[in-house]
Write a protein that holds these residues in place. Sequence first.
Motif, PDB file in Angstrom:
ATOM      1  N   TYR A 110       0.837  -1.204   0.000  1.00  0.00           N
ATOM      2  CA  TYR A 110       0.000   0.000   0.000  1.00  0.00           C
ATOM      3  C   TYR A 110       0.863   1.242   0.000  1.00  0.00           C
ATOM      4  CZ  TYR A 110      -2.962   3.812   1.509  1.00  0.00           C
ATOM      5  OH  TYR A 110      -3.598   5.024   1.584  1.00  0.00           O
ATOM      6  N   THR A 111       0.491   2.202  -0.853  1.00  0.00           N
ATOM      7  CA  THR A 111       1.206   3.471  -0.956  1.00  0.00           C
ATOM      8  C   THR A 111       0.221   4.618  -0.759  1.00  0.00           C
ATOM      9  OG1 THR A 111       2.708   2.471  -2.572  1.00  0.00           O
ATOM     10  CG2 THR A 111       2.715   4.882  -2.410  1.00  0.00           C
ATOM     11  N   TYR A 112       0.524   5.523   0.170  1.00  0.00           N
ATOM     12  CA  TYR A 112      -0.327   6.686   0.402  1.00  0.00           C
ATOM     13  C   TYR A 112      -0.273   7.631  -0.802  1.00  0.00           C
ATOM     14  CZ  TYR A 112      -1.011   5.654   5.381  1.00  0.00           C
ATOM     15  OH  TYR A 112      -1.387   5.080   6.571  1.00  0.00           O
ATOM     16  N   PRO A 113      -1.308   8.460  -0.979  1.00  0.00           N
ATOM     17  CA  PRO A 113      -1.298   9.432  -2.083  1.00  0.00           C
ATOM     18  C   PRO A 113      -0.121  10.398  -1.968  1.00  0.00           C
ATOM     19  CG  PRO A 113      -3.480   9.280  -1.092  1.00  0.00           C
ATOM     20  CD  PRO A 113      -2.555   8.517  -0.200  1.00  0.00           C
ATOM     21  N   ALA A 114       0.409  10.798  -3.095  1.00  0.00           N
ATOM     22  CA  ALA A 114       1.481  11.796  -3.178  1.00  0.00           C
ATOM     23  C   ALA A 114       2.772  11.340  -2.500  1.00  0.00           C
ATOM     24  CB  ALA A 114       1.033  13.133  -2.601  1.00  0.00           C
ATOM     25  N   THR A 115       2.958  10.016  -2.372  1.00  0.00           N
ATOM     26  CA  THR A 115       4.219   9.481  -1.854  1.00  0.00           C
ATOM     27  C   THR A 115       4.794   8.510  -2.868  1.00  0.00           C
ATOM     28  OG1 THR A 115       3.130   7.654  -0.688  1.00  0.00           O
ATOM     29  CG2 THR A 115       3.465   9.693   0.537  1.00  0.00           C
ATOM     30  N   SER A 136       0.374   1.637  12.223  1.00  0.00           N
ATOM     31  CA  SER A 136      -0.938   2.278  12.095  1.00  0.00           C
ATOM     32  C   SER A 136      -1.554   1.992  10.733  1.00  0.00           C
ATOM     33  CB  SER A 136      -0.810   3.789  12.303  1.00  0.00           C
ATOM     34  OG  SER A 136      -0.418   4.090  13.632  1.00  0.00           O
ATOM     35  N   THR A 137      -0.738   2.013   9.704  1.00  0.00           N
ATOM     36  CA  THR A 137      -1.231   1.744   8.357  1.00  0.00           C
ATOM     37  C   THR A 137      -1.832   0.341   8.267  1.00  0.00           C
ATOM     38  OG1 THR A 137       0.432   3.220   7.413  1.00  0.00           O
ATOM     39  CG2 THR A 137      -0.603   1.663   5.913  1.00  0.00           C
ATOM     40  N   LEU A 138      -1.165  -0.635   8.885  1.00  0.00           N
ATOM     41  CA  LEU A 138      -1.691  -1.993   8.886  1.00  0.00           C
ATOM     42  C   LEU A 138      -3.014  -2.058   9.653  1.00  0.00           C
ATOM     43  CD1 LEU A 138      -1.399  -4.912   8.087  1.00  0.00           C
ATOM     44  CD2 LEU A 138       0.108  -5.271  10.060  1.00  0.00           C
ATOM     45  N   CYS A 139      -3.101  -1.348  10.763  1.00  0.00           N
ATOM     46  CA  CYS A 139      -4.362  -1.297  11.522  1.00  0.00           C
ATOM     47  C   CYS A 139      -5.484  -0.711  10.670  1.00  0.00           C
ATOM     48  CB  CYS A 139      -4.185  -0.466  12.790  1.00  0.00           C
ATOM     49  SG  CYS A 139      -3.235  -1.261  14.105  1.00  0.00           S
ATOM     50  N   GLY A 181     -10.379  -1.549   7.351  1.00  0.00           N
ATOM     51  CA  GLY A 181     -11.091  -1.122   6.149  1.00  0.00           C
ATOM     52  C   GLY A 181     -11.004   0.358   5.833  1.00  0.00           C
ATOM     53  N   PHE A 182     -10.360   1.133   6.720  1.00  0.00           N
ATOM     54  CA  PHE A 182     -10.217   2.562   6.442  1.00  0.00           C
ATOM     55  C   PHE A 182      -9.300   2.783   5.237  1.00  0.00           C
ATOM     56  CE2 PHE A 182     -12.255   2.715  10.411  1.00  0.00           C
ATOM     57  CZ  PHE A 182     -12.725   3.989  10.630  1.00  0.00           C
ATOM     58  N   ILE A 183      -8.419   1.837   4.996  1.00  0.00           N
ATOM     59  CA  ILE A 183      -7.674   1.749   3.749  1.00  0.00           C
ATOM     60  C   ILE A 183      -8.235   0.526   3.018  1.00  0.00           C
ATOM     61  CG2 ILE A 183      -5.425   1.205   2.707  1.00  0.00           C
ATOM     62  CD1 ILE A 183      -4.095   2.633   5.053  1.00  0.00           C
ATOM     63  N   THR A 212      -2.833   3.611  -3.329  1.00  0.00           N
ATOM     64  CA  THR A 212      -2.774   2.428  -4.176  1.00  0.00           C
ATOM     65  C   THR A 212      -2.585   1.190  -3.316  1.00  0.00           C
ATOM     66  OG1 THR A 212      -1.752   3.716  -5.951  1.00  0.00           O
ATOM     67  CG2 THR A 212      -1.601   1.322  -6.100  1.00  0.00           C
ATOM     68  N   LEU A 213      -3.511   0.251  -3.427  1.00  0.00           N
ATOM     69  CA  LEU A 213      -3.454  -0.976  -2.652  1.00  0.00           C
ATOM     70  C   LEU A 213      -3.433  -2.171  -3.591  1.00  0.00           C
ATOM     71  CD1 LEU A 213      -5.392  -1.849   0.581  1.00  0.00           C
ATOM     72  CD2 LEU A 213      -5.340  -3.479  -1.286  1.00  0.00           C
ATOM     73  N   ASN A 214      -2.472  -3.041  -3.385  1.00  0.00           N
ATOM     74  CA  ASN A 214      -2.385  -4.290  -4.130  1.00  0.00           C
ATOM     75  C   ASN A 214      -2.303  -5.445  -3.155  1.00  0.00           C
ATOM     76  OD1 ASN A 214      -2.168  -3.234  -6.923  1.00  0.00           O
ATOM     77  ND2 ASN A 214      -0.267  -2.335  -6.152  1.00  0.00           N
TER      78      ASN A 214
END
Length: 284
Positions: A9-14, A43-46, A51-53, A60-62
């Motif tokens: 997973y990649t956050y926007p604008a990174t 936190s990102t994994l949480c 489902g917040f991500i 972008t999530l793969n």
Amino acid sequence: MIDVQDLTYTYPATDSPALKNVSLKVEEGEFVAIIGANGAGKSTLCYTIAGFIPHFFAGTLNGKVEVAGIESQHSTLQELVLNVGLVFQNPFNQISGAKFTVYEEIAFGLENLGIPREEMIKRVDKVMALTGITDLAKRSPYALSGGQQQRVALASILVMEPKILVLDEPTSQLDPIGTREVFQVIKEMSNRGMTVVMAEHKVEWIAEFTDKVIALSRGEVLLQGPPAEVLTSPLLPQHGIGISRYTAVARRAREENLWPAALPLPVTLDDAVAGFVGGLENAH
């Protein structure tokens, strides 16, 4: 209950992923801790498990994220929150702002689901007693200390009785007594069948209460397994992850031939006491 496969997973604008090729499984009723240095992706994994991500945070999530039989990418956040409860690191962010008292705040989610009044009162009273905040019932959520707000945030999720509870450093503002009490509450919920995933730094409590530990480093899974195995790994300090004070003392004692070479390093106080006492007895 939770099945994550090859998650990136990649956050926007990174440019670089926050999570890279993460794979893990959590069984029903397990209490799992996620550890790692700041920025490791805890936190990102949480957020992803809850489902917040990708439904709240873009990016972008793969890969595959399946929670309670629902694939996150092919569902909605509304579907997921019926099965998964998320407690944020900052409890202030979780207070609705729509209610005047702690009691009303905890009941807010049940009101939105249309739970009958008698059932609502029963569940709110029960969860307030469980989290030790009954005496705060008539207080304003905004007139509480940080530690009290964290208990209210936890209660507001527990009252929903989710199948899966995800917590992002829920004891960050609690003293040792409060931390133990919260861990005991969460362990009790796990013993009742609730699946728990907790991002946390306090390894002594993790060692005592959890069933499995997942260590992250720079968005990747470094180690995963039983607490006694993961928390004594020499890889943790190399990746900026703290270890139990009992492990650190015993490791130094082993270097000085004061800890039996064949005995595993301890992660809890009881293990450390048993090891040192046994070592002294053998020396005599």
